[in-house]
Scaffold this active site. Structure first.
Site, PDB file in Angstrom:
ATOM      1  N   LYS A 198      -3.163  -7.165  -0.983  1.00  0.00           N
ATOM      2  CA  LYS A 198      -2.080  -6.192  -1.090  1.00  0.00           C
ATOM      3  C   LYS A 198      -0.954  -6.699  -1.996  1.00  0.00           C
ATOM      4  O   LYS A 198      -0.314  -5.909  -2.706  1.00  0.00           O
ATOM      5  CB  LYS A 198      -1.542  -5.837   0.293  1.00  0.00           C
ATOM      6  CG  LYS A 198      -2.519  -5.009   1.129  1.00  0.00           C
ATOM      7  CD  LYS A 198      -2.824  -3.664   0.483  1.00  0.00           C
ATOM      8  CE  LYS A 198      -3.633  -2.748   1.381  1.00  0.00           C
ATOM      9  NZ  LYS A 198      -3.854  -1.419   0.771  1.00  0.00           N
ATOM     10  N   TYR A 206      -6.192 -10.102   3.333  1.00  0.00           N
ATOM     11  CA  TYR A 206      -5.578  -8.782   3.312  1.00  0.00           C
ATOM     12  C   TYR A 206      -4.204  -8.859   2.640  1.00  0.00           C
ATOM     13  O   TYR A 206      -3.892  -8.080   1.738  1.00  0.00           O
ATOM     14  CB  TYR A 206      -5.442  -8.229   4.727  1.00  0.00           C
ATOM     15  CG  TYR A 206      -4.756  -6.881   4.768  1.00  0.00           C
ATOM     16  CD1 TYR A 206      -5.462  -5.713   4.490  1.00  0.00           C
ATOM     17  CD2 TYR A 206      -3.393  -6.772   5.070  1.00  0.00           C
ATOM     18  CE1 TYR A 206      -4.825  -4.469   4.514  1.00  0.00           C
ATOM     19  CE2 TYR A 206      -2.763  -5.542   5.095  1.00  0.00           C
ATOM     20  CZ  TYR A 206      -3.478  -4.398   4.814  1.00  0.00           C
ATOM     21  OH  TYR A 206      -2.855  -3.171   4.822  1.00  0.00           O
ATOM     22  N   SER A 261       1.456  -2.810   1.542  1.00  0.00           N
ATOM     23  CA  SER A 261       1.734  -3.104   2.953  1.00  0.00           C
ATOM     24  C   SER A 261       2.931  -4.031   3.013  1.00  0.00           C
ATOM     25  O   SER A 261       3.187  -4.801   2.070  1.00  0.00           O
ATOM     26  CB  SER A 261       0.520  -3.803   3.582  1.00  0.00           C
ATOM     27  OG  SER A 261       0.844  -4.343   4.848  1.00  0.00           O
TER      28      SER A 261
END
Length: 252
Positions: A154, A150, A137
């Site tokens: 990532k 998150y 991401s």
């Protein structure tokens, strides 16, 4: 990377970008197996005869091994593995109760990716060819503070992908990383009105992915300001802008 005539497994492909990739691979003439927790979400694709589905929970080692055995028994010529299972959870780091969300995020996004790669890499090495595609991401490179774990997970997948590529060099197995921006799936369009429409993302991403030579990273235009913020000297300003979303947390 040629996406036609391949045998492709998309883990985490029951919704969003994964489902979109499964459709595009199938439309290009590849045999596609989608793996995920809720395979009912791709019943329409399975019913159309273009895609198969296998249940898997990437947080469960036994589930991953069962899925591996089922897929390879039916498709010993499997030569593309896309791993993209992921969850995006908001966290308030002032509240220790956030740890449950953090634990879930790491279990799915990072450990789930590693577990899938461990399951299928030996097959690809024995085959002597193939492609592994991981999905990170833009948030891996420029955090969105509302989703701290998150971004951390990532970033971990990015680092792991770099190491995997180095370790598989010379084996015939290529490793490519997709670095999406915000894409209008799973309600992201409600959080970020600037989220890129899914088909627009897929069009641009697949144009890059199918280039010759295959790039190590697929970074569409909308993701470049995040991917290269530190290099471009815009990191601090962008992080301040993105931190404004913290005002939506209770008590802020």
């Amino acid at each position: 990377m040629d996406i036609s005539g391949r045998t492709v497994l998309v883990v985490g492909g029951t919704s969003g970008i994964g489902r979109g990739l499964a459709r595009r691979f199938a439309a290009a003439g590849s045999t596609v197996v989608v793996a995920g927790r809720d395979t009912g979400k791709v019943a329409d694709l399975v019913g159309a005869g273009t895609v198969e589905a296998v249940p898997v929970d990437v947080t469960d080692p036994a589930s991953v091994l069962r899925a591996r055995d089922e897929v390879l028994a039916a498709h010993p010529d499997l030569d593309v593995v896309v791993t993209m299972s992921g969850v995006m959870l908001f966290e308030d780091l002032r509240d220790p109760a956030h740890f449950e969300a953090a634990q879930t995020t790491v279990a799915v996004n990072l450990l789930g990716t590693i577990r899938v790669l461990d399951a299928f890499t030996p097959h690809l090495l024995a085959l002597g060819r193939g492609d592994i595609v991981t999905v990170t991401s833009g948030i891996a490179f420029l955090p969105f503070p509302l989703m701290p774990t998150y971004g951390a997970s990532k970033a971990g997948v990015h680092a792991y992908t770099e190491a995997l590529r180095a370790q598989l060099a010379g084996t015939g197995v290529r490793v490519t990383e997709l670095v999406p921006p915000a894409v209008a799936t799973a309600g992201q369009e409600k959080v970020n009105p600037a989220a890129l429409p899914l088909d627009d993302y897929l069009d641009e991403a697949l144009d890059l992915l199918t280039a010759d030579p295959t790039p190590e990273e697929v970074v569409v235009q909308a993701a470049r300001r995040l991917r290269w913020a530190e290099r471009d000297g815009t990191y601090a300003d962008l992080l301040r802008q993105r931190s404004q979303a913290l005002a939506t947390l209770p008590g802020r």
